[in-house]
Design a protein around this motif. Structure first.
Motif, mmCIF file in Angstrom:
data_model
loop_
_atom_site.group_PDB
_atom_site.id
_atom_site.type_symbol
_atom_site.label_atom_id
_atom_site.label_comp_id
_atom_site.label_asym_id
_atom_site.label_seq_id
_atom_site.Cartn_x
_atom_site.Cartn_y
_atom_site.Cartn_z
ATOM 1 N N ILE A 299 0.832 -1.208 0.000
ATOM 2 C CA ILE A 299 0.000 0.000 0.000
ATOM 3 C C ILE A 299 0.859 1.247 0.000
ATOM 4 O O ILE A 299 0.524 2.257 -0.629
ATOM 5 N N PHE A 300 1.993 1.197 0.694
ATOM 6 C CA PHE A 300 2.916 2.338 0.675
ATOM 7 C C PHE A 300 3.381 2.629 -0.745
ATOM 8 O O PHE A 300 3.376 3.784 -1.201
ATOM 9 N N CYS A 301 3.785 1.601 -1.473
ATOM 10 C CA CYS A 301 4.246 1.792 -2.853
ATOM 11 C C CYS A 301 3.128 2.323 -3.746
ATOM 12 O O CYS A 301 3.364 3.177 -4.623
ATOM 13 N N LYS A 302 1.921 1.843 -3.541
ATOM 14 C CA LYS A 302 0.793 2.327 -4.346
ATOM 15 C C LYS A 302 0.493 3.796 -4.043
ATOM 16 O O LYS A 302 0.135 4.568 -4.932
ATOM 17 N N ILE A 303 0.642 4.195 -2.780
ATOM 18 C CA ILE A 303 0.401 5.600 -2.419
ATOM 19 C C ILE A 303 1.439 6.492 -3.103
ATOM 20 O O ILE A 303 1.114 7.561 -3.633
ATOM 21 N N VAL A 304 2.701 6.062 -3.108
ATOM 22 C CA VAL A 304 3.743 6.835 -3.781
ATOM 23 C C VAL A 304 3.437 6.950 -5.267
ATOM 24 O O VAL A 304 3.583 8.019 -5.876
ATOM 25 N N LYS B 211 -0.932 17.476 -1.870
ATOM 26 C CA LYS B 211 -0.043 16.473 -2.440
ATOM 27 C C LYS B 211 0.479 15.534 -1.356
ATOM 28 O O LYS B 211 0.604 15.926 -0.186
ATOM 29 N N ILE B 212 0.771 14.337 -1.782
ATOM 30 C CA ILE B 212 1.437 13.352 -0.937
ATOM 31 C C ILE B 212 2.774 13.032 -1.605
ATOM 32 O O ILE B 212 2.820 12.558 -2.733
ATOM 33 N N MET B 213 3.868 13.286 -0.901
ATOM 34 C CA MET B 213 5.195 13.064 -1.456
ATOM 35 C C MET B 213 6.010 12.218 -0.495
ATOM 36 O O MET B 213 5.893 12.357 0.723
ATOM 37 N N PRO B 214 6.864 11.339 -1.028
ATOM 38 C CA PRO B 214 7.737 10.549 -0.147
ATOM 39 C C PRO B 214 8.847 11.429 0.432
ATOM 40 O O PRO B 214 9.344 12.341 -0.235
ATOM 41 N N THR B 215 9.210 11.149 1.648
ATOM 42 C CA THR B 215 10.380 11.794 2.236
ATOM 43 C C THR B 215 11.632 11.215 1.582
ATOM 44 O O THR B 215 11.554 10.275 0.768
ATOM 45 N N GLU B 216 12.789 11.740 1.937
ATOM 46 C CA GLU B 216 14.023 11.189 1.383
ATOM 47 C C GLU B 216 14.165 9.722 1.752
ATOM 48 O O GLU B 216 14.498 8.881 0.913
ATOM 49 N N ALA B 217 13.878 9.431 3.035
ATOM 50 C CA ALA B 217 13.931 8.029 3.461
ATOM 51 C C ALA B 217 12.846 7.226 2.769
ATOM 52 O O ALA B 217 13.061 6.057 2.391
ATOM 53 N N GLY B 218 11.667 7.850 2.579
ATOM 54 C CA GLY B 218 10.557 7.162 1.924
ATOM 55 C C GLY B 218 10.863 6.823 0.477
ATOM 56 O O GLY B 218 10.522 5.728 -0.006
ATOM 57 N N TYR C 85 11.038 3.189 -1.021
ATOM 58 C CA TYR C 85 10.168 2.851 -2.158
ATOM 59 C C TYR C 85 10.962 2.177 -3.265
ATOM 60 O O TYR C 85 10.544 1.155 -3.826
ATOM 61 N N GLN C 86 12.134 2.735 -3.599
ATOM 62 C CA GLN C 86 12.934 2.189 -4.695
ATOM 63 C C GLN C 86 13.394 0.761 -4.395
ATOM 64 O O GLN C 86 13.407 -0.089 -5.289
ATOM 65 N N ARG C 87 13.736 0.495 -3.141
ATOM 66 C CA ARG C 87 14.153 -0.855 -2.780
ATOM 67 C C ARG C 87 12.964 -1.808 -2.755
ATOM 68 O O ARG C 87 13.042 -2.943 -3.232
ATOM 69 N N CYS C 88 11.850 -1.343 -2.175
ATOM 70 C CA CYS C 88 10.668 -2.215 -2.056
ATOM 71 C C CYS C 88 10.022 -2.502 -3.397
ATOM 72 O O CYS C 88 9.480 -3.597 -3.603
ATOM 73 N N LEU D 131 8.915 -6.153 -4.677
ATOM 74 C CA LEU D 131 7.545 -6.497 -5.072
ATOM 75 C C LEU D 131 7.493 -7.033 -6.504
ATOM 76 O O LEU D 131 6.729 -7.954 -6.796
ATOM 77 N N GLN D 132 8.303 -6.486 -7.384
ATOM 78 C CA GLN D 132 8.351 -6.990 -8.754
ATOM 79 C C GLN D 132 8.895 -8.424 -8.783
ATOM 80 O O GLN D 132 8.393 -9.274 -9.524
ATOM 81 N N ASP D 133 9.925 -8.672 -7.959
ATOM 82 C CA ASP D 133 10.466 -10.033 -7.886
ATOM 83 C C ASP D 133 9.407 -11.018 -7.371
ATOM 84 O O ASP D 133 9.300 -12.152 -7.861
#
Length: 297
Positions: free
Chosen positions: A9-14, A55-62, A66-69, A73-75
């Motif tokens: 859900i986090f990835c979908k929100i981003v 707007k909803i934006m990811p933080t730097e950590a977010g 997101y990029q790692r997750c 998820l694709q794998d």
């Protein structure tokens, strides 16, 4: 916390920049989406999203998370697809055990058709009369002839075969035709020796079971070898119809004591008890059915 759903859900929100759209795509309520995100942030001890009225934006950590997750998820999606593909298409390995005589007579002549129809399937067939442990030895299925004992396997009967006494015309001309079981004591027997070392013959007449005594000229655990010796006039055999049938038709062997009916052999295909039967196993069972084996042999 359901970590996988929280990450999804986090990835979908981003990606959608919307709690509502993300929740809809994940088939959950907005309240549940918000709860999962909060649990994920609490688990990571960091804020993942910056939320404003527009707007909803990811933080730097977010963004880093997101990029790692996203790759993970694709794998997972690819892993799910590969497993689903294996259960619905014919690929991978198919390990089969079949009785030697039956397999050589009925399976190997027709197996090229099955292999040609499924070029992505690697087939390994073992011709062996030994009773193997399918689960312990990794077999997908096996053919078994005779009484079934292992209740941990699924057994599907595909055929039956009667058993008959037979000898060559040359042998019968030389030693005479037995007219009763007692006459067998004067004849040479070509006896099949099972894995249980049983070499007795028996049959039934007028609903009474009778054991037949006969001298053992030859004892073997291979029915086709005994068939060849019977054709050569060495003695009397007691074998399944699927082994004797061709010799009966050519006249190389003659049935004797036909009134003494013996217990029929049941032929089963067996496979591990699984909730979802692999497509390759289902296809091989259908292949066996297509050979016309579901009748008496």
């Amino acid at each position: 916390m359901d970590k996988l759903n929280a990450i999804s859900i986090f990835c979908k929100i981003v990606e959608t920049q919307s709690f509502t759209q993300a929740a809809t795509q994940q088939n959950m309520s907005v309240a549940m989406a918000s709860k999962l995100l909060s649990q994920l942030e609490e688990h990571l001890k960091t804020r993942l999203l910056q939320r404003t009225t527009r707007k909803i934006m990811p933080t730097e950590a977010g963004m880093m998370y997101y990029q790692r997750c996203q790759g993970i998820l694709q794998d997972l999606d690819e892993a799910d697809a590969s497993i689903s593909n294996m259960t619905t298409t014919l690929q991978g390995n198919l390990l089969i055990s079949v009785p030697r005589d039956f397999g050589l007579l009925f399976i190997s002549p027709n197996l090229p058709m099955f292999i040609a129809a499924h070029p992505n399937l690697h087939v390994e067939v073992e011709f062996n009369d030994k009773k193997i442990d399918l689960l312990a030895e990794g077999y997908d299925l096996a053919l078994r002839i005779g009484y079934m004992q292992d209740s941990s396997l699924v057994a599907r009967k595909i055929s039956t075969s009667s058993i008959h006494f037979a000898a060559s015309p040359r042998y019968l001309e030389r030693f005479g035709i037995p007219s009763s079981p007692n006459d067998l004591e004067q004849h040479e027997g070509l006896l099949y020796k099972s894995t249980l070392n049983q070499v007795n013959w028996q049959g039934a007449r007028l609903n009474q079971t009778q054991r037949f005594k006969i001298k053992s000229k030859v004892v073997s655990n291979n029915g086709l070898a005994l068939l060849d010796m019977a054709k050569a006039g060495l003695g009397i055999v007691n074998l399944p119809r699927f082994i004797l049938d061709a010799a009966f038709k050519t006249g190389e062997l003659v049935e004797i004591l036909p009134e003494y009916k013996q217990q029929e052999l049941e032929i089963h295909v067996v496979y591990p008890n699984r909730r979802h039967l692999p497509a390759k196993v289902r296809a091989f069972i259908e292949f066996l059915t297509s050979l016309g084996l579901c009748s008496e042999l």
